[in-house]
Design a protein around this motif. Sequence first.
Motif, PDB file in Angstrom:
ATOM      1  N   ARG A 289       7.143  18.712  19.620  1.00 38.13           N
ATOM      2  CA  ARG A 289       6.569  17.784  20.914  1.00 38.13           C
ATOM      3  C   ARG A 289       6.771  18.261  22.105  1.00 38.13           C
ATOM      4  O   ARG A 289       5.842  18.135  23.142  1.00 38.13           O
ATOM      5  CB  ARG A 289       6.899  16.456  20.352  1.00 38.13           C
ATOM      6  N   SER A 321       3.086  24.886  12.857  1.00 37.87           N
ATOM      7  CA  SER A 321       2.517  24.261  12.065  1.00 37.87           C
ATOM      8  C   SER A 321       2.922  22.839  12.879  1.00 37.87           C
ATOM      9  O   SER A 321       2.032  21.985  13.067  1.00 37.87           O
ATOM     10  CB  SER A 321       3.011  24.015  10.580  1.00 37.87           C
ATOM     11  N   LYS A 324       0.917  22.691  16.290  1.00 41.25           N
ATOM     12  CA  LYS A 324      -0.155  22.296  16.190  1.00 41.25           C
ATOM     13  C   LYS A 324      -0.681  20.853  15.927  1.00 41.25           C
ATOM     14  O   LYS A 324      -1.620  20.200  16.351  1.00 41.25           O
ATOM     15  CB  LYS A 324      -1.120  23.179  14.977  1.00 41.25           C
ATOM     16  N   LYS A 325       0.252  20.129  15.236  1.00 40.34           N
ATOM     17  CA  LYS A 325       0.335  18.632  15.000  1.00 40.34           C
ATOM     18  C   LYS A 325       0.480  18.104  16.263  1.00 40.34           C
ATOM     19  O   LYS A 325      -0.260  17.114  16.933  1.00 40.34           O
ATOM     20  CB  LYS A 325       1.425  18.239  13.989  1.00 40.34           C
ATOM     21  N   ALA A 327      -0.134  19.325  19.445  1.00 35.49           N
ATOM     22  CA  ALA A 327      -0.978  19.599  20.298  1.00 35.49           C
ATOM     23  C   ALA A 327      -2.312  18.557  20.141  1.00 35.49           C
ATOM     24  O   ALA A 327      -3.013  18.576  20.833  1.00 35.49           O
ATOM     25  CB  ALA A 327      -1.475  21.056  20.297  1.00 35.49           C
ATOM     26  N   ALA A 328      -2.311  18.042  18.911  1.00 41.15           N
ATOM     27  CA  ALA A 328      -3.524  17.350  18.716  1.00 41.15           C
ATOM     28  C   ALA A 328      -3.534  16.019  19.571  1.00 41.15           C
ATOM     29  O   ALA A 328      -4.429  15.349  19.671  1.00 41.15           O
ATOM     30  CB  ALA A 328      -3.427  16.875  17.086  1.00 41.15           C
ATOM     31  N   ASP A 329      -2.277  15.739  20.051  1.00 33.41           N
ATOM     32  CA  ASP A 329      -2.011  14.463  20.985  1.00 33.41           C
ATOM     33  C   ASP A 329      -2.803  14.791  22.455  1.00 33.41           C
ATOM     34  O   ASP A 329      -2.660  13.876  23.206  1.00 33.41           O
ATOM     35  CB  ASP A 329      -0.594  14.311  21.148  1.00 33.41           C
ATOM     36  N   LYS A 331      -5.871  15.670  23.973  1.00 34.05           N
ATOM     37  CA  LYS A 331      -7.077  15.883  23.736  1.00 34.05           C
ATOM     38  C   LYS A 331      -8.067  15.582  25.165  1.00 34.05           C
ATOM     39  O   LYS A 331      -7.928  14.460  25.518  1.00 34.05           O
ATOM     40  CB  LYS A 331      -7.866  14.993  22.836  1.00 34.05           C
ATOM     41  N   LEU A 370      -5.254  28.725  18.203  1.00 28.87           N
ATOM     42  CA  LEU A 370      -5.800  27.338  18.646  1.00 28.87           C
ATOM     43  C   LEU A 370      -6.593  27.570  19.880  1.00 28.87           C
ATOM     44  O   LEU A 370      -6.168  28.270  20.906  1.00 28.87           O
ATOM     45  CB  LEU A 370      -4.739  26.084  19.077  1.00 28.87           C
ATOM     46  N   GLY A 372      -8.855  25.932  22.865  1.00 28.82           N
ATOM     47  CA  GLY A 372      -9.377  24.928  23.530  1.00 28.82           C
ATOM     48  C   GLY A 372     -10.625  25.022  24.412  1.00 28.82           C
ATOM     49  O   GLY A 372     -10.839  24.235  25.230  1.00 28.82           O
ATOM     50  N   GLN A 375     -15.391  23.281  25.327  1.00 28.59           N
ATOM     51  CA  GLN A 375     -15.354  21.900  26.101  1.00 28.59           C
ATOM     52  C   GLN A 375     -16.501  22.068  27.062  1.00 28.59           C
ATOM     53  O   GLN A 375     -17.085  23.295  27.127  1.00 28.59           O
ATOM     54  CB  GLN A 375     -13.898  21.575  26.684  1.00 28.59           C
ATOM     55  N   GLY A 381      -9.065  22.458  26.284  1.00 34.11           N
ATOM     56  CA  GLY A 381      -8.070  21.848  25.465  1.00 34.11           C
ATOM     57  C   GLY A 381      -6.840  22.756  25.244  1.00 34.11           C
ATOM     58  O   GLY A 381      -6.704  23.806  25.795  1.00 34.11           O
TER      59      GLY A 381
END
Length: 495
Positions: A289, A321, A324-325, A327-329, A331, A370, A372, A375, A381
Motif C-alpha cells: 500500500r 500480487s 496490484k491490489k 494499485a486498484a485504489d 483509479k 500493469l 495504465g 485512458q 492509471g
Amino acid sequence: MMAYQDKAYWASKADGLKIEHRLFIDGRYQEADDEGCFPVSNPANEQLLTQISRAREVDVDAAVRAARHRFEQGDWSQASPSARKQVLLRLAELMEQHKEELALLETLDTGKPIRHSLRDDIPGAIRTIRWYAEAVDKVYGEIAPTGNEALALITREPIGVVAAIVPWNFPLLLACWKLGPALAAGNSVVLKPSEKSSLTAIRLGALAQEAGLPDGALNILSGFGHEAGKALALHGDVDCLTFTGSTGVGRLLLEYAGRSNMKRVWLEAGGKSANIIFADCPDLAKAARASAAGIFYNQGQVCIAGTRLLIEHSIKDAFLSELKKAAADFKPMDPLDPESTMGTLIDSDHHGSVCRYISEGLEEGALLALDGRDQTGNFMGPTVLEGVRPNMAVSREEIFGPVLAVTTFTTEQEALTLANDCKYGLGAGVWTRDLNRAHRMARRLKAGSVFINNYNDGDMTVPFGGVKQSGNGRDKSLHALEKFTELKTTWLALD
C-alpha cells in the motif's frame, strides 16, 4: 472528519469562481508591462480557465525594485520576530478561511483530485506558514567561547531579496515551503510559480496584503522560465535564489548565478528514489500500500516518488500480487469528484512524454505487469514495469508519472548497489524486520531522506532535500532558515 461535499458542489463552485490573472507587484495587481498574457487550461478537460499575465524582464525589474525598496526600508526586515510572527499567523488564518477556494484553484489548474487539494496541499501550505511564524521568535544567536578580553556574538540576518521559483506539481505547498522561512526571517520575496500552475500563487498576493504584509515584501510573477525565471536568476539585485524543479533547469540557474552576482542558489531538483523490499519485510500488504501510494499519488508527479521498486527475488511474486491490489485504489476519475483518488497528468505534452518512456521500456525488454494507458485525454492509471534492468531509461531517468520500475535482487549488498547506482539522491525506502540491516542501509544509502518501514512519511520538523544531482540545501524544519539568512560575527574587544 473532513467534508468533501459532492461533485455537483465543486462543479457549481467552479462555475462561479472568479480567477485573478494579473501580476502582484508592490502590493497591487497589475497587468504585465507589455500587457502580454498566455492561456491556462484545465488539464482534465482542456477547457480554458483564463489568460494570465506574462511577466518578462521589465516586470522582473519592477518586482525586484519593489522588493529591494521594502527590504531597505526595514519595516519588515528589521521588524521584531514577534511582529513578523503575527502577520504570518494572520496570513495562515486567511488561507484557512479561503481553503476551499484555494483547493479548487489548485485542482482546476493541475488536474489533481479535489480531495487531495483539500486534505493535503492547502492544509500543508497553511501549516508551513503557521509553523515558521511560530518558530521565528524561538531561534537564538550564539556567543562564542572567547577569552575574558573579548565578547563574540554570532547572529543571523535576513539575506535580502529572495527569488523563489517553484514547480507545478504542488504549487502552493512548495511555494509556502520557500515563503514561510524566507518571510519569517525578514526577507523580501519575488515568487515565480510555474507557468502551468500559477493560480493559487496569484491569489495568495491579496491574502498576504490583507494579512498586513508590507507592500513589496511579497511579489508574484506568472510567466515562463526562459523569460521571467531567467531574468530573476541573472538579476544583480537578487541576493538568493531558491528553486524546486528539474535538474536540467537547476544547472542553468547555477550558471546564471555565476554569470551575474554569485547569488546564493538553493536547489531541490530531480529524483529517482529506490524503495527496497527485503524478504523479512514486516508486513507485505502494508508495504505494498505504501509503495503504491509512493508512486501513484499525485499521478506520480512527485519528486521523491518511489519510482524504483527493488524487491528481494524470493518474494517478488507475492509482493507484486499485493501491489496490484493496492494499485486498484488509484483509479483516474474527474478531479472534481470527491471520490477520485487519481486525477490527470499536468498537460498533453507531459502525458506524451510519460507514454514514450513506457514504450521505450517495453522496447528495451521490460514486461508490462500493469498498464495504465487505457485512458482518455491526460488521464493515466497505475503502470508497473517488471524485469527492469539498471541500464534502462525507465530505471535511470525521472519519468514524473505513475510508472513503477521493478527490479529484483538477492543480497543486501546488491540492493544497496542498485539503489545508489543513480545520479539522484533524494529519498530511499527500506522495509525489513532486521534493525541492524535497517541502520546499515540507512547509513550507506546516498539519499537526503531514508524511510524505514514507511515511504515518504514526515512532518514540518524534519528537513527535506537531496544529495548528488537532487540538489543542495533543505526545505522544511529550522534548517530551512539557514538558506535565507547570513551569519554575522561581531567581535567586541573588552577593556
